[in-house]
Design a protein around this motif. Structure first.
Motif, PDB file in Angstrom:
ATOM      1  N   THR A 118       0.833  -1.206   0.000  1.00 50.57           N
ATOM      2  CA  THR A 118       0.000   0.000   0.000  1.00 50.57           C
ATOM      3  C   THR A 118       0.869   1.258   0.000  1.00 50.57           C
ATOM      4  O   THR A 118       0.593   2.219  -0.737  1.00 50.57           O
ATOM      5  N   GLU A 119       1.925   1.241   0.795  1.00 51.92           N
ATOM      6  CA  GLU A 119       2.790   2.427   0.894  1.00 51.92           C
ATOM      7  C   GLU A 119       3.503   2.732  -0.430  1.00 51.92           C
ATOM      8  O   GLU A 119       3.770   3.894  -0.738  1.00 51.92           O
ATOM      9  N   THR A 120       3.794   1.686  -1.198  1.00 49.18           N
ATOM     10  CA  THR A 120       4.441   1.924  -2.502  1.00 49.18           C
ATOM     11  C   THR A 120       3.394   2.167  -3.596  1.00 49.18           C
ATOM     12  O   THR A 120       3.734   2.264  -4.770  1.00 49.18           O
ATOM     13  N   ARG A 121       2.121   2.212  -3.202  1.00 47.17           N
ATOM     14  CA  ARG A 121       1.001   2.509  -4.100  1.00 47.17           C
ATOM     15  C   ARG A 121       0.717   1.362  -5.083  1.00 47.17           C
ATOM     16  O   ARG A 121      -0.048   1.516  -6.013  1.00 47.17           O
ATOM     17  N   TYR A 122       1.357   0.211  -4.842  1.00 46.96           N
ATOM     18  CA  TYR A 122       1.056  -0.959  -5.669  1.00 46.96           C
ATOM     19  C   TYR A 122      -0.358  -1.443  -5.371  1.00 46.96           C
ATOM     20  O   TYR A 122      -1.097  -1.844  -6.274  1.00 46.96           O
ATOM     21  N   TRP A 123      -0.767  -1.434  -4.108  1.00 47.30           N
ATOM     22  CA  TRP A 123      -2.096  -1.919  -3.696  1.00 47.30           C
ATOM     23  C   TRP A 123      -2.803  -0.803  -2.936  1.00 47.30           C
ATOM     24  O   TRP A 123      -2.865  -0.798  -1.712  1.00 47.30           O
ATOM     25  N   PRO A 124      -3.336   0.177  -3.661  1.00 44.11           N
ATOM     26  CA  PRO A 124      -3.997   1.288  -2.974  1.00 44.11           C
ATOM     27  C   PRO A 124      -5.275   0.816  -2.288  1.00 44.11           C
ATOM     28  O   PRO A 124      -5.939  -0.104  -2.764  1.00 44.11           O
ATOM     29  N   LEU A 125      -5.572   1.440  -1.176  1.00 40.13           N
ATOM     30  CA  LEU A 125      -6.798   1.100  -0.455  1.00 40.13           C
ATOM     31  C   LEU A 125      -7.855   2.135  -0.812  1.00 40.13           C
ATOM     32  O   LEU A 125      -7.642   3.328  -0.642  1.00 40.13           O
ATOM     33  N   TYR A 126      -8.949   1.659  -1.318  1.00 38.31           N
ATOM     34  CA  TYR A 126     -10.002   2.574  -1.741  1.00 38.31           C
ATOM     35  C   TYR A 126     -11.345   1.873  -1.702  1.00 38.31           C
ATOM     36  O   TYR A 126     -11.422   0.650  -1.546  1.00 38.31           O
ATOM     37  N   GLU A 127     -12.398   2.664  -1.811  1.00 37.42           N
ATOM     38  CA  GLU A 127     -13.729   2.081  -1.917  1.00 37.42           C
ATOM     39  C   GLU A 127     -14.484   2.761  -3.048  1.00 37.42           C
ATOM     40  O   GLU A 127     -14.180   3.917  -3.409  1.00 37.42           O
ATOM     41  N   VAL A 128     -15.423   2.021  -3.615  1.00 36.75           N
ATOM     42  CA  VAL A 128     -16.219   2.537  -4.722  1.00 36.75           C
ATOM     43  C   VAL A 128     -17.679   2.427  -4.312  1.00 36.75           C
ATOM     44  O   VAL A 128     -18.229   1.333  -4.194  1.00 36.75           O
ATOM     45  N   ILE A 129     -18.265   3.583  -4.037  1.00 38.88           N
ATOM     46  CA  ILE A 129     -19.653   3.613  -3.571  1.00 38.88           C
ATOM     47  C   ILE A 129     -20.510   4.176  -4.692  1.00 38.88           C
ATOM     48  O   ILE A 129     -20.264   5.285  -5.171  1.00 38.88           O
ATOM     49  N   GLU A 130     -21.476   3.389  -5.117  1.00 39.26           N
ATOM     50  CA  GLU A 130     -22.355   3.777  -6.235  1.00 39.26           C
ATOM     51  C   GLU A 130     -21.525   4.294  -7.418  1.00 39.26           C
ATOM     52  O   GLU A 130     -21.878   5.287  -8.048  1.00 39.26           O
ATOM     53  N   GLY A 131     -20.417   3.653  -7.672  1.00 43.34           N
ATOM     54  CA  GLY A 131     -19.582   3.995  -8.816  1.00 43.34           C
ATOM     55  C   GLY A 131     -18.600   5.125  -8.564  1.00 43.34           C
ATOM     56  O   GLY A 131     -17.858   5.514  -9.469  1.00 43.34           O
ATOM     57  N   HIS A 132     -18.578   5.671  -7.347  1.00 42.21           N
ATOM     58  CA  HIS A 132     -17.701   6.789  -7.039  1.00 42.21           C
ATOM     59  C   HIS A 132     -16.536   6.341  -6.163  1.00 42.21           C
ATOM     60  O   HIS A 132     -16.730   5.654  -5.163  1.00 42.21           O
ATOM     61  N   TYR A 133     -15.347   6.795  -6.574  1.00 44.27           N
ATOM     62  CA  TYR A 133     -14.103   6.307  -5.958  1.00 44.27           C
ATOM     63  C   TYR A 133     -13.644   7.198  -4.822  1.00 44.27           C
ATOM     64  O   TYR A 133     -13.723   8.424  -4.902  1.00 44.27           O
ATOM     65  N   ARG A 134     -13.112   6.541  -3.788  1.00 40.82           N
ATOM     66  CA  ARG A 134     -12.514   7.301  -2.699  1.00 40.82           C
ATOM     67  C   ARG A 134     -11.324   6.521  -2.149  1.00 40.82           C
ATOM     68  O   ARG A 134     -11.466   5.355  -1.760  1.00 40.82           O
ATOM     69  N   ILE A 135     -10.176   7.156  -2.127  1.00 33.00           N
ATOM     70  CA  ILE A 135      -8.986   6.535  -1.534  1.00 33.00           C
ATOM     71  C   ILE A 135      -9.144   6.616  -0.020  1.00 33.00           C
ATOM     72  O   ILE A 135      -9.442   7.680   0.525  1.00 33.00           O
ATOM     73  N   THR A 136      -8.999   5.471   0.657  1.00 32.63           N
ATOM     74  CA  THR A 136      -9.251   5.470   2.103  1.00 32.63           C
ATOM     75  C   THR A 136      -7.966   5.542   2.925  1.00 32.63           C
ATOM     76  O   THR A 136      -8.022   5.758   4.126  1.00 32.63           O
ATOM     77  N   GLU A 137      -6.823   5.320   2.292  1.00 33.33           N
ATOM     78  CA  GLU A 137      -5.538   5.437   3.003  1.00 33.33           C
ATOM     79  C   GLU A 137      -4.541   6.089   2.050  1.00 33.33           C
ATOM     80  O   GLU A 137      -4.234   5.527   0.996  1.00 33.33           O
ATOM     81  N   GLN A 138      -4.048   7.248   2.464  1.00 33.75           N
ATOM     82  CA  GLN A 138      -3.032   7.903   1.640  1.00 33.75           C
ATOM     83  C   GLN A 138      -1.656   7.379   2.058  1.00 33.75           C
ATOM     84  O   GLN A 138      -1.389   7.234   3.249  1.00 33.75           O
ATOM     85  N   PRO A 139      -0.803   7.062   1.095  1.00 30.75           N
ATOM     86  CA  PRO A 139       0.540   6.596   1.478  1.00 30.75           C
ATOM     87  C   PRO A 139       1.291   7.686   2.252  1.00 30.75           C
ATOM     88  O   PRO A 139       1.134   8.875   1.960  1.00 30.75           O
ATOM     89  N   LEU A 140       2.065   7.257   3.241  1.00 33.29           N
ATOM     90  CA  LEU A 140       2.773   8.230   4.082  1.00 33.29           C
ATOM     91  C   LEU A 140       3.849   8.963   3.274  1.00 33.29           C
ATOM     92  O   LEU A 140       4.050  10.151   3.419  1.00 33.29           O
ATOM     93  N   ARG A 148       9.576  -0.529 -15.882  1.00 33.59           N
ATOM     94  CA  ARG A 148       8.201  -0.739 -16.366  1.00 33.59           C
ATOM     95  C   ARG A 148       7.239  -0.933 -15.193  1.00 33.59           C
ATOM     96  O   ARG A 148       6.128  -0.397 -15.203  1.00 33.59           O
ATOM     97  N   ILE A 149       7.674  -1.690 -14.196  1.00 34.17           N
ATOM     98  CA  ILE A 149       6.807  -1.909 -13.015  1.00 34.17           C
ATOM     99  C   ILE A 149       6.510  -0.561 -12.353  1.00 34.17           C
ATOM    100  O   ILE A 149       5.356  -0.247 -12.057  1.00 34.17           O
ATOM    101  N   GLN A 150       7.552   0.253 -12.171  1.00 35.34           N
ATOM    102  CA  GLN A 150       7.358   1.559 -11.524  1.00 35.34           C
ATOM    103  C   GLN A 150       6.407   2.440 -12.358  1.00 35.34           C
ATOM    104  O   GLN A 150       5.525   3.108 -11.820  1.00 35.34           O
ATOM    105  N   ARG A 151       6.614   2.425 -13.668  1.00 35.58           N
ATOM    106  CA  ARG A 151       5.793   3.236 -14.565  1.00 35.58           C
ATOM    107  C   ARG A 151       4.313   2.861 -14.430  1.00 35.58           C
ATOM    108  O   ARG A 151       3.439   3.717 -14.356  1.00 35.58           O
ATOM    109  N   GLU A 152       4.065   1.567 -14.366  1.00 35.23           N
ATOM    110  CA  GLU A 152       2.661   1.119 -14.305  1.00 35.23           C
ATOM    111  C   GLU A 152       2.039   1.406 -12.948  1.00 35.23           C
ATOM    112  O   GLU A 152       0.866   1.755 -12.864  1.00 35.23           O
ATOM    113  N   VAL A 153       2.835   1.263 -11.889  1.00 35.26           N
ATOM    114  CA  VAL A 153       2.328   1.600 -10.549  1.00 35.26           C
ATOM    115  C   VAL A 153       1.953   3.084 -10.528  1.00 35.26           C
ATOM    116  O   VAL A 153       0.867   3.463 -10.060  1.00 35.26           O
ATOM    117  N   ASP A 154       2.853   3.933 -11.061  1.00 37.04           N
ATOM    118  CA  ASP A 154       2.607   5.389 -11.058  1.00 37.04           C
ATOM    119  C   ASP A 154       1.360   5.728 -11.875  1.00 37.04           C
ATOM    120  O   ASP A 154       0.520   6.522 -11.454  1.00 37.04           O
TER     121      ASP A 154
END
Lengths: 395, 346
Positions: free
Chosen positions: B241-263, B293-299
């Protein structure tokens, strides 16, 4: 040879119904809690007719219109295990897709009733009748009934839940009817009153349902220390099903006047030659027997309705004294013996009788009375009988 | 929201998943199961796909489960849940079950969800059965011995995507299952991780308030398959999560919200990859091209998610009150927090 109308006693409740409609009426009267279904020819008219009954409020069953037969069977297992009386319906490729879960339903001892419109298996793809689909379920642990006409398709569907749910059985039950020949052909069918069917079927109760508020672990992982015993319990349940089928037939006769045997002998007394077969062709064959009997030929037939558990003892008794028997299979086993023939041969092991294996009707090819008469004439001599034959095959 | 004390109290009062199972040391799956089940106050029924969890917890005649539990096969957990949930509806309708809420929870691994179970999941989501589907995603077929799944990350070494003289591991990028689930228009879908228990717990509460399907994709470390010491389980989930590979978020009625911002938004993906044996080959000869390439795709994926989340911020502001009011699902529980969450578990 001309065919006569089916011999069914007329009644006030006689309706002109296809086999598929008759099965759907049985389902309406049973009023299961859950039906999970996916369309496939020639089964579709069963679920369409049933869906209309639900839409018209004639039954309040919950239908799950799933996205595949695999999910139909999976949802049926979930519903049945939850504590709901559950039915499904399929044919051919649909049953093939379900098979993985059919085995599991049997091992979990879930009394799911399945209506099947028998249809050939791909490939090549074909929509017409043979029994290859039912034979896929042969070793699954499912009780299997093959019916001759729309009346039987109705009656045996009504009997099926009680057979499936009997405490000593607790197994899924497949009730099949020949695709198109039965599913799509209208015949006079005598229906029981709705309340009579409800009374006959009774309440649904299974041990350890998922939704009873108790802690249960259903569908666990069994290793070599337990797997074999669990399979042996299924063997005993299947054995019990034979006995229960006979008892139920008697009970059903009391309310319908119609009696169904696991294997029915037709004019076998003093017969020297006999046919054994299943499904709609039994009707044609009975006509042929009558014709030949009228000419003084000592012929008869045994119609197998209950393919699993296979009524070997009854068949052996029935065929005592018959010199030559042809087994007509509507399915193949490549590189082996046809499935019904294999059962009969094992069941008659040690008897002095000549046996002939004949395969007919694959992919919906018609079986004509003349061809059945020719099989009886084949049996007059034992020469070459050991070679399996194909009826009506070109080339 | 259940606090860790409440979750611990629930565990102590009536553990729904007891000890004695045979999951590996350091396995992330029990963290998923306990956090999910202890965040639900109502009675639960669990439906489980074939996989590590099922095999390691139900060896007949033993069981780890202290709740009604059902397993049928690998690819059909969502279909099985459809049947159970429909049976519940039918039996309540016919007066054979009391009209009291039961929460249906499905657990499946990434193989049973991303791959073989995708059709059953899609069908059940479209039909709208009321259940919470929890995918414990450990990024490969771990139960059969680390074979690649469509959840396996690009360049990971597995037994069926081995790194070798001519290969750097899995050649394809992982499937975005959460996006596929969102495309079914269900009202709640989320990504969570075993490292952020409060976030996961809050999402379970939000998801189970709804009379509809809901889905949570939980990243779950597999020490065996990822090549880590068992005491590194939580750390590597957190790093994802901290490297933004696995962001934590929720999608409510199709709307996105990030629930944990990386430190630290500049922490490179390398920090997550480097000590995992499944990525070791990338560092032996410093495969710069693959790493870039991995970094590019994560970003790129992170920036897309961030843009969506920012664009939806106003929607959340407008609808937070309505959502809090409307979400009166079957399980009686407090209203979901519609305010942004802080990192309570650093």
């Amino acid at each position: 040879m001309p065919l006569k109308a089916p011999k069914i006693a007329p009644s006030a409740r006689m309706r002109l119904l296809t086999g598929a409609e008759a099965a759907a009426h049985a389902m309406r009267q049973i009023n299961p809690d859950v039906v999970s279904v996916y369309p496939i020819t020639p089964q579709t008219p069963i679920i369409q007719t049933f869906a209309k009954f639900v839409a018209d409020g004639e039954t309040d069953t919950e239908i799950i219109n799933v996205e595949s037969e695999h999910s139909a069977m999976s949802a049926a297992v979930g519903a049945a295990q939850a504590g709901a009386r559950t039915m499904t319906a399929t044919a051919s490729q649909g049953l093939a897709l379900m098979i993985e879960i059919v085995y599991i339903a049997a091992s979990m001892r879930l009394p799911i009733v399945m209506a099947v419109g028998n249809r050939a298996l791909s490939g090549p793809i074909n929509i017409h009748c043979d029994h290859a689909d039912s034979m896929l379920a042969r070793d699954s642990g499912m009780v299997q009934i093959l019916t001759e006409n729309a009346q039987e398709a109705y009656d045996l569907m009504v009997m099926a839940p009680r057979l499936a749910e009997h405490p000593e059985v607790m197994l899924p039950v497949l009730v099949s009817q020949d695709g198109f020949t039965i599913t799509h052909s209208a015949e006079p069918v005598s229906l029981l009153p709705d309340e009579e069917v409800r009374r006959f079927v009774g309440d649904y109760r299974i041990p350890y349902p998922l939704l009873a508020g108790e802690v249960v672990t259903q569908g666990p992982f069994a290793m070599p220390d337990y797997y074999f015993e669990i399979k042996a319990q299924q063997v005993r349940a299947m054995r019990a099903a034979a006995q229960v089928f006979d008892e139920l037939s008697e009970a059903y006769q009391a309310c319908s006047g119609r009696r169904y045997q696991a294997v029915e002998g037709y004019r076998l007394d003093d017969a020297d030659r006999a046919l054994i077969l299943m499904g709609s062709s039994a009707g044609t064959a009975k006509e042929v027997v009558d014709e030949l009997r009228a000419k003084g030929e000592k012929v008869g037939l045994a119609q197998v309705r209950l393919f699993r558990p296979f009524p070997a003892a009854a068949l052996r008794e029935m065929l005592t004294g018959v010199g030559a028997v042809a087994v007509l299979d509507r399915a193949l086993s490549f590189g082996g013996t046809a499935p019904l023939f294999a059962e009969v041969a094992a069941g008659l092991f040690g008897q002095t009788v000549s046996l002939s294996s004949q395969v007919y009707g694959l992919g919906g090819r018609e079986l004509f009375p003349e061809q059945i008469a020719a099989v009886f004439h084949d049996l007059e001599s034992t020469e070459g009988l050991e070679q399996p034959r194909f009826i009506g095959l070109r080339g | 929201m259940p606090s860790i004390k409440q979750i611990a109290r629930n565990e102590a009062a009536s553990s729904r998943f007891v000890s004695g199972h045979s999951l590996c040391r350091g396995c992330g799956i029990p963290v998923v199961v306990r956090t999910v089940l202890n965040s639900i106050e109502a009675p639960v029924v669990v439906i489980n796909a074939t996989g590590c969890l099922e095999v390691a917890t139900t060896r007949y005649p033993h069981t780890t489960w202290q709740v009604p539990w059902l397993h049928i096969a690998f690819e059909n957990a969502a279909a099985a849940a459809s049947g159970v949930e429909t049976a519940y509806k039918a039996l309540v309708k016919r007066g054979r079950l009391p009209d009291e809420p039961i929460v249906f929870v499905v657990f499946g691994g990434d193989g049973g969800t991303y791959d073989i179970g995708l059709q059953a999941l899609s069908g059940a989501l479209e039909r709208g059965h009321r259940f919470l589907y929890v995918c414990y995603d450990n990024e490969a077929y771990m139960n059969t011995g680390i074979q690649r799944s469509s959840a396996t990350p690009f360049a990971a070494n597995t037994t069926t995507s081995p790194a070798g003289k001519q290969s750097f591991g899995k050649l394809q990028k992982r499937k975005d299952l959460t996006a596929i689930v969102v495309a079914h228009h269900i009202p709640y879908a989320a990504q969570a991780s075993i490292s952020h228990w409060q976030d996961l717990s809050d999402k379970v509460v939000a998801a189970t308030r709804l009379a509809s399907p809901s889905f949570i994709n939980v990243l779950s470390t597999c020490p065996l398959g990822w090549g880590l010491e068992p005491n590194q389980t939580v750390r590597f989930a957190r790093l994802a999560t901290e490297t933004r590979y696995w962001p934590l978020y929720e999608v409510i009625e199709g709307h996105y919200r990030i629930t944990e911002q990386p430190l630290d938004p500049s922490l490179p993906i390398r920090a997550w990859l480097e000590d995992q044996v499944r990525f070791k080959h990338l560092f032996q000869h410093e495969d710069a091209e693959v790493l870039a390439r991995i970094q590019r795709e994560v970003d790129r994926d992170w920036n897309n998610l961030k843009r969506r989340s920012e664009a939806d911020a106003q929607w959340f502001a407008r609808h937070s009150e309505r959502l809090a009011k409307e979400w009166t699902g079957s399980a009686a529980r407090p209203a979901p927090a519609m305010t942004s969450r802080t990192n309570t578990n650093p």
